[in-house]
Design an enzyme around this catalytic site. Structure first.
Site, PDB file in Angstrom:
ATOM      1  N   GLU A  34       0.825  -1.220   0.000  1.00 21.66           N
ATOM      2  CA  GLU A  34       0.000   0.000   0.000  1.00 21.66           C
ATOM      3  C   GLU A  34       0.857   1.267   0.000  1.00 21.66           C
ATOM      4  O   GLU A  34       0.492   2.265  -0.619  1.00 21.66           O
ATOM      5  CB  GLU A  34      -0.955  -0.009   1.200  1.00 21.66           C
ATOM      6  CG  GLU A  34      -2.073  -1.038   1.036  1.00 21.66           C
ATOM      7  CD  GLU A  34      -3.018  -1.042   2.225  1.00 21.66           C
ATOM      8  OE1 GLU A  34      -2.640  -1.614   3.257  1.00 21.66           O
ATOM      9  OE2 GLU A  34      -4.103  -0.456   2.120  1.00 21.66           O
ATOM     10  N   GLU A  82      -4.132  -9.250   3.337  1.00 17.83           N
ATOM     11  CA  GLU A  82      -4.775  -8.958   4.624  1.00 17.83           C
ATOM     12  C   GLU A  82      -5.919  -9.931   4.937  1.00 17.83           C
ATOM     13  O   GLU A  82      -6.119 -10.329   6.086  1.00 17.83           O
ATOM     14  CB  GLU A  82      -5.304  -7.512   4.647  1.00 17.83           C
ATOM     15  CG  GLU A  82      -4.221  -6.468   4.890  1.00 17.83           C
ATOM     16  CD  GLU A  82      -3.561  -5.959   3.618  1.00 17.83           C
ATOM     17  OE1 GLU A  82      -3.667  -6.645   2.574  1.00 17.83           O
ATOM     18  OE2 GLU A  82      -2.944  -4.886   3.672  1.00 17.83           O
TER      19      GLU A  82
HETATM   20  C1  LIG Z   1      -3.442  -1.886   6.823  1.00 20.01           C
HETATM   21  C2  LIG Z   1      -2.342  -2.863   6.699  1.00 20.01           C
HETATM   22  C3  LIG Z   1      -2.489  -4.172   7.106  1.00 20.01           C
HETATM   23  C4  LIG Z   1      -1.365  -5.108   6.952  1.00 20.01           C
HETATM   24  O1  LIG Z   1      -0.338  -4.783   6.397  1.00 20.01           O
HETATM   25  S1  LIG Z   1      -1.586  -6.665   7.586  1.00 20.01           S
HETATM   26  C5  LIG Z   1      -0.036  -7.489   7.253  1.00 20.01           C
HETATM   27  C6  LIG Z   1       0.016  -7.938   5.839  1.00 20.01           C
HETATM   28  N1  LIG Z   1       1.268  -8.648   5.605  1.00 20.01           N
HETATM   29  C7  LIG Z   1       1.374  -9.963   5.669  1.00 20.01           C
HETATM   30  O2  LIG Z   1       0.438 -10.669   5.909  1.00 20.01           O
HETATM   31  C8  LIG Z   1       2.746 -10.529   5.375  1.00 20.01           C
HETATM   32  C9  LIG Z   1       3.173 -11.471   6.483  1.00 20.01           C
HETATM   33  N2  LIG Z   1       4.468 -12.070   6.164  1.00 20.01           N
HETATM   34  C10 LIG Z   1       4.592 -13.137   5.348  1.00 20.01           C
HETATM   35  O3  LIG Z   1       3.649 -13.651   4.809  1.00 20.01           O
HETATM   36  C11 LIG Z   1       5.970 -13.682   5.180  1.00 20.01           C
HETATM   37  O4  LIG Z   1       6.830 -13.076   6.092  1.00 20.01           O
HETATM   38  C12 LIG Z   1       6.578 -13.520   3.773  1.00 20.01           C
HETATM   39  C13 LIG Z   1       5.793 -14.368   2.762  1.00 20.01           C
HETATM   40  C14 LIG Z   1       6.569 -12.067   3.342  1.00 20.01           C
HETATM   41  C15 LIG Z   1       8.059 -14.019   3.794  1.00 20.01           C
HETATM   42  O5  LIG Z   1       8.067 -15.336   4.303  1.00 20.01           O
HETATM   43  P1  LIG Z   1       9.427 -15.996   4.825  1.00 20.01           P
HETATM   44  O6  LIG Z   1      10.480 -15.884   3.776  1.00 20.01           O
HETATM   45  O7  LIG Z   1       9.118 -17.360   5.295  1.00 20.01           O
HETATM   46  O8  LIG Z   1       9.903 -15.067   6.031  1.00 20.01           O
HETATM   47  P2  LIG Z   1       9.313 -15.082   7.517  1.00 20.01           P
HETATM   48  O9  LIG Z   1      10.074 -16.070   8.319  1.00 20.01           O
HETATM   49  O10 LIG Z   1       7.842 -15.228   7.498  1.00 20.01           O
HETATM   50  O11 LIG Z   1       9.625 -13.561   7.981  1.00 20.01           O
HETATM   51  C16 LIG Z   1      10.832 -13.187   8.609  1.00 20.01           C
HETATM   52  C17 LIG Z   1      10.486 -12.640   9.983  1.00 20.01           C
HETATM   53  O12 LIG Z   1       9.657 -11.492   9.800  1.00 20.01           O
HETATM   54  C18 LIG Z   1       8.462 -11.632  10.557  1.00 20.01           C
HETATM   55  N3  LIG Z   1       7.352 -11.007   9.870  1.00 20.01           N
HETATM   56  C19 LIG Z   1       7.100 -11.029   8.539  1.00 20.01           C
HETATM   57  N4  LIG Z   1       6.010 -10.311   8.263  1.00 20.01           N
HETATM   58  C20 LIG Z   1       5.565  -9.819   9.447  1.00 20.01           C
HETATM   59  C21 LIG Z   1       4.474  -8.993   9.822  1.00 20.01           C
HETATM   60  N5  LIG Z   1       3.628  -8.464   8.892  1.00 20.01           N
HETATM   61  N6  LIG Z   1       4.308  -8.692  11.105  1.00 20.01           N
HETATM   62  C22 LIG Z   1       5.154  -9.174  12.046  1.00 20.01           C
HETATM   63  N7  LIG Z   1       6.221  -9.947  11.748  1.00 20.01           N
HETATM   64  C23 LIG Z   1       6.416 -10.265  10.479  1.00 20.01           C
HETATM   65  C24 LIG Z   1       8.277 -13.144  10.655  1.00 20.01           C
HETATM   66  O13 LIG Z   1       7.445 -13.474  11.736  1.00 20.01           O
HETATM   67  C25 LIG Z   1       9.687 -13.612  10.835  1.00 20.01           C
HETATM   68  O14 LIG Z   1      10.045 -13.365  12.185  1.00 20.01           O
HETATM   69  P3  LIG Z   1      10.919 -14.438  13.010  1.00 20.01           P
HETATM   70  O15 LIG Z   1      12.225 -14.523  12.270  1.00 20.01           O
HETATM   71  O16 LIG Z   1      11.049 -13.855  14.371  1.00 20.01           O
HETATM   72  O17 LIG Z   1      10.188 -15.729  12.961  1.00 20.01           O
END
Ligand SMILES: C/C=C/C(=O)SCCNC(=O)CCNC(=O)[C@H](O)C(C)(C)COP(=O)(O)OP(=O)(O)OC[C@H]1O[C@@H](n2cnc3c(N)ncnc32)[C@H](O)[C@@H]1OP(=O)(O)O
Length: 265
Positions: A119, A139
């Protein structure tokens, strides 16, 4: 090299190179948004709007893997409606400030751009992504919805069909597909989005900042108003440019076969 380097907030780094501001989302590991980072973005952009030397900004993410993974989901774990209201408010204010930035904003998408991370790129004027970058508005997968302009900006940019595939079906796009549907304007090799965005942002310095600001206003207003009301405004802003020094300077520079020295006003 950087002319200045100030940390406006621990999670939004600001540097400048000539007439270009560089904003780096820096919140490891995934450059997620918190209330503080959103307020920092808003304050930084508002500050840049007052700086007459800044004509463009580049927004990118710290590190190699994430542009931004969106809102920090830890904030929503408690199901607190007050937090939801506060976060949606600060998301709205921050991204609106970015949309209304007087100059040109370029998102250098250097990795995952998810949810509020996509966004924020949608709130920029131009998007350049690296070939390995992936983009989604996921989301609904976590029981939320894009509340920072995503439902409107995405549909505006790529049409309702692709917006529905991404938002309702959770489809995640790779950069080449994003380019094909018009979500981004350019794909570059891994590691090259920042240089490409900076090059484009530097091109803005050749343009009159007053003209750029007026043109951006017209293009953005055109989204929401019928052409019949925009065309008179287009003529009005054309005439209004003649109150600016930039108009005089631009035409004089052309006629005198020299580079224009803009004053941004
Ligand atoms: C109005 C707005 C609303 C929103 O924005 S709601 C949020 C929308 N976003 C998401 O849903 C994305 C969530 N994240 C993911 O789906 C994945 O990440 C990815 C597909 C982008 C990448 O996956 P992978 O390569 O397996 O990495 P990983 O282990 O999931 O991420 C590395 C570290 O980053 C943390 N993390 C990632 N996204 C978020 C997040 N949105 N909020 C909090 N933490 C996040 C994880 O947990 C992890 O952390 P650790 O290494 O401690 O396990």
């Amino acid at each position: 090299m950087s002319e200045s380097n100030t940390k406006s907030n621990p999670s939004i780094e600001l540097t400048t190179e000539g007439h270009v501001a560089i904003l780096t989302m820096s919140n490891p590991p995934a450059n997620t948004w918190t209330k503080d980072t959103l307020i920092a973005l808003k304050n930084t952009v508002n500050k840049l709007n007052k700086n007459k030397n800044i004509y463009a900004l580049v927004l990118t993410g710290e590190g190699e893997k994430f542009f931004s993974a969106g809102a920090d989901l830890n904030l929503f774990a408690g199901g607190d409606k007050g937090v939801a209201a506060e976060m949606s408010r600060v998301f709205g204010e921050a991204f609106e400030a970015l949309s209304n930035f007087r100059g040109v904003s370029v998102a250098a998408i250097n990795g995952y751009a998810m949810g509020g991370g996509l966004e924020v790129a949608l709130a920029c004027d131009i998007r350049i992504a690296e070939e390995q970058a992936q983009m989604a508005l996921p989301e609904a997968k976590v029981g939320l919805l894009p509340c920072a302009g995503g439902t409107q900006n995405l549909a505006w940019l790529v049409g309702e069909g692709w917006a529905k595939r991404m938002i309702l079906c959770g489809e995640r796009l790779k950069a080449d597909k994003a380019l094909q549907i018009g979500l981004i304007e350019e794909v570059v090799p891994q590691g090259e989005s920042f240089a490409a965005a900076l090059k484009l942002a530097n091109q803005v310095a050749d343009q009159s900042p007053s003209s750029v600001a007026a043109c951006k206003t017209l293009i953005q207003k055109g989204r929401h108003q019928p052409m019949a009301s925009i065309l008179p405004l287009e003529r009005e802003l054309f005439v209004a440019l003649f109150d600016t020094e930039d108009q005089q300077e631009g035409v004089s520079a052309f006629l005198e076969k020299r580079r224009a020295n803009w004053v941004n006003g």
